[in-house]
Design a protein around this motif. Sequence first.
Motif, PDB file in Angstrom:
ATOM      1  N   ASP A  30       0.825  -1.201   0.000  1.00  0.00           N
ATOM      2  CA  ASP A  30       0.000   0.000   0.000  1.00  0.00           C
ATOM      3  C   ASP A  30       0.868   1.264   0.000  1.00  0.00           C
ATOM      4  O   ASP A  30       1.914   1.312   0.655  1.00  0.00           O
ATOM      5  CB  ASP A  30      -0.918   0.020   1.225  1.00  0.00           C
ATOM      6  CG  ASP A  30      -1.908  -1.130   1.219  1.00  0.00           C
ATOM      7  OD1 ASP A  30      -2.166  -1.668   0.121  1.00  0.00           O
ATOM      8  OD2 ASP A  30      -2.420  -1.487   2.296  1.00  0.00           O
ATOM      9  N   SER A  31       0.421   2.248  -0.753  1.00  0.00           N
ATOM     10  CA  SER A  31       1.043   3.572  -0.740  1.00  0.00           C
ATOM     11  C   SER A  31       0.052   4.551  -0.125  1.00  0.00           C
ATOM     12  O   SER A  31      -1.172   4.404  -0.278  1.00  0.00           O
ATOM     13  CB  SER A  31       1.399   4.014  -2.162  1.00  0.00           C
ATOM     14  OG  SER A  31       2.334   3.131  -2.743  1.00  0.00           O
ATOM     15  N   TYR A  32       0.576   5.575   0.547  1.00  0.00           N
ATOM     16  CA  TYR A  32      -0.292   6.524   1.239  1.00  0.00           C
ATOM     17  C   TYR A  32      -0.037   7.932   0.700  1.00  0.00           C
ATOM     18  O   TYR A  32       1.096   8.287   0.377  1.00  0.00           O
ATOM     19  CB  TYR A  32      -0.036   6.474   2.748  1.00  0.00           C
ATOM     20  CG  TYR A  32      -0.376   5.131   3.348  1.00  0.00           C
ATOM     21  CD1 TYR A  32      -1.633   4.878   3.846  1.00  0.00           C
ATOM     22  CD2 TYR A  32       0.599   4.119   3.398  1.00  0.00           C
ATOM     23  CE1 TYR A  32      -1.945   3.631   4.387  1.00  0.00           C
ATOM     24  CE2 TYR A  32       0.298   2.880   3.936  1.00  0.00           C
ATOM     25  CZ  TYR A  32      -0.989   2.634   4.427  1.00  0.00           C
ATOM     26  OH  TYR A  32      -1.293   1.415   4.944  1.00  0.00           O
ATOM     27  N   GLN A  73       1.757  13.976  -2.465  1.00  0.00           N
ATOM     28  CA  GLN A  73       2.479  13.768  -1.200  1.00  0.00           C
ATOM     29  C   GLN A  73       2.500  12.277  -0.835  1.00  0.00           C
ATOM     30  O   GLN A  73       2.226  11.883   0.301  1.00  0.00           O
ATOM     31  CB  GLN A  73       1.852  14.599  -0.063  1.00  0.00           C
ATOM     32  CG  GLN A  73       1.900  16.090  -0.331  1.00  0.00           C
ATOM     33  CD  GLN A  73       1.314  16.920   0.816  1.00  0.00           C
ATOM     34  OE1 GLN A  73       1.217  16.438   1.939  1.00  0.00           O
ATOM     35  NE2 GLN A  73       0.946  18.153   0.530  1.00  0.00           N
ATOM     36  N   LEU A  74       2.844  11.468  -1.836  1.00  0.00           N
ATOM     37  CA  LEU A  74       2.884  10.019  -1.626  1.00  0.00           C
ATOM     38  C   LEU A  74       4.041   9.613  -0.708  1.00  0.00           C
ATOM     39  O   LEU A  74       5.148  10.168  -0.783  1.00  0.00           O
ATOM     40  CB  LEU A  74       3.025   9.300  -2.965  1.00  0.00           C
ATOM     41  CG  LEU A  74       1.788   9.346  -3.883  1.00  0.00           C
ATOM     42  CD1 LEU A  74       2.147   8.831  -5.263  1.00  0.00           C
ATOM     43  CD2 LEU A  74       0.658   8.527  -3.283  1.00  0.00           C
ATOM     44  N   ASP A  91       5.028  15.284 -10.608  1.00  0.00           N
ATOM     45  CA  ASP A  91       4.416  16.583 -10.342  1.00  0.00           C
ATOM     46  C   ASP A  91       5.148  17.678 -11.110  1.00  0.00           C
ATOM     47  O   ASP A  91       6.113  17.416 -11.851  1.00  0.00           O
ATOM     48  CB  ASP A  91       4.389  16.866  -8.838  1.00  0.00           C
ATOM     49  CG  ASP A  91       5.787  17.000  -8.247  1.00  0.00           C
ATOM     50  OD1 ASP A  91       6.771  17.052  -9.011  1.00  0.00           O
ATOM     51  OD2 ASP A  91       5.902  17.024  -7.010  1.00  0.00           O
ATOM     52  N   SER A  92       4.714  18.919 -10.943  1.00  0.00           N
ATOM     53  CA  SER A  92       5.268  20.030 -11.721  1.00  0.00           C
ATOM     54  C   SER A  92       6.746  20.283 -11.428  1.00  0.00           C
ATOM     55  O   SER A  92       7.458  20.898 -12.229  1.00  0.00           O
ATOM     56  CB  SER A  92       4.460  21.310 -11.446  1.00  0.00           C
ATOM     57  OG  SER A  92       4.442  21.587 -10.061  1.00  0.00           O
ATOM     58  N   ARG A 146       5.394  12.088  -7.339  1.00  0.00           N
ATOM     59  CA  ARG A 146       4.409  11.571  -8.286  1.00  0.00           C
ATOM     60  C   ARG A 146       3.016  12.098  -7.941  1.00  0.00           C
ATOM     61  O   ARG A 146       2.696  12.320  -6.762  1.00  0.00           O
ATOM     62  CB  ARG A 146       4.389  10.045  -8.246  1.00  0.00           C
ATOM     63  CG  ARG A 146       5.671   9.381  -8.734  1.00  0.00           C
ATOM     64  CD  ARG A 146       5.582   7.871  -8.527  1.00  0.00           C
ATOM     65  NE  ARG A 146       5.515   7.508  -7.110  1.00  0.00           N
ATOM     66  CZ  ARG A 146       5.286   6.275  -6.659  1.00  0.00           C
ATOM     67  NH1 ARG A 146       5.088   5.280  -7.516  1.00  0.00           N
ATOM     68  NH2 ARG A 146       5.257   6.029  -5.368  1.00  0.00           N
ATOM     69  N   GLU A 147       2.235  12.277  -8.972  1.00  0.00           N
ATOM     70  CA  GLU A 147       0.821  12.596  -8.799  1.00  0.00           C
ATOM     71  C   GLU A 147       0.008  11.451  -9.400  1.00  0.00           C
ATOM     72  O   GLU A 147       0.269  11.028 -10.533  1.00  0.00           O
ATOM     73  CB  GLU A 147       0.447  13.913  -9.464  1.00  0.00           C
ATOM     74  CG  GLU A 147       1.013  15.132  -8.746  1.00  0.00           C
ATOM     75  CD  GLU A 147       0.556  16.427  -9.385  1.00  0.00           C
ATOM     76  OE1 GLU A 147       0.516  17.449  -8.676  1.00  0.00           O
ATOM     77  OE2 GLU A 147       0.258  16.425 -10.598  1.00  0.00           O
TER      78      GLU A 147
END
Length: 286
Positions: free
Chosen positions: A197-199, A216-217, A253-254, A259-260
């Motif tokens: 799992d990733s949060y 904000q993973l 992300d920008s 990552r997004e």
Amino acid sequence: MKKFNPNKNIIITLIVVIVVVTIISLTAAHRANNGKNNLGQSAVNDSVGFVDKVIGFPAKVIGSGVSSISTLFNTYDENERLKERIDGYGELSIQNDNLKKENEALKKELALNETLGNYEKVTATVVTRSPDMWQDLLIVDRGSNDGIEPNMAVLAQKGLIGRVIEVNATSSKVELLSSKNQNSNHFPVQINSEKGDSYGLLKSYDDKAGTLVVSQLVGDMDIKEGDIVQTSGLGQNSPANLPVGVVQKIKPDSYGLDREVYVKPYAEMYSIPVVTIIKRLAGAGE
């Protein structure tokens, strides 16, 4: 005594005979002509027919006009009745469509509630959704009288749509996940992948793609398209394991440092007639 004049009687007799013969001849001639009238009779009959037409024509015209006007009014009244019936059918059709939509929404909500057996929940109907705040807020017909409190999670159809931000006695205001409010208290979520799992934090919405954005993973687990996204409950402001959606794509992300994850929500954000408010875990204390 007056003397009898035989010559006079003979003359009278001859006149009578001539008249009788004439009548018989005319009758025979009429029969010989198959009932056709002679010139005198034709003239008389034509004259009588002409006079009858002259006298009868105005009456016929007036009668025909009255009949036409009556038919016109009857047709107009009938058309109006048909229009009313057609309008009525249109209204019934709209009501029928609305009832079908409401029925489908209730079925989906019932199916969702069956998957949330571990939670105490309240079903509410959306009563107001302002056009100028369409993506941000909606008002439901449940409030503090029903045990609703601020920060309670709100679901619709198949998944999470937002949280309660304001409570009145008989109504509550719900902020949607599609809200542009950057200061809202966003949901912590977990992404269930094959290797673990990733949060992260669910904190924005992409209007064009119709997707929620998780950033904000924590961790570097491999996330793939189709992975399930649920609430994590780590922020202590929402229960865990509430359905959110599925991963649609992943990109940097920008700043290129993180990552997004773009998540296709289970719930349709634009069509929300009924919602389910999660109060607490079933059996939990007040």
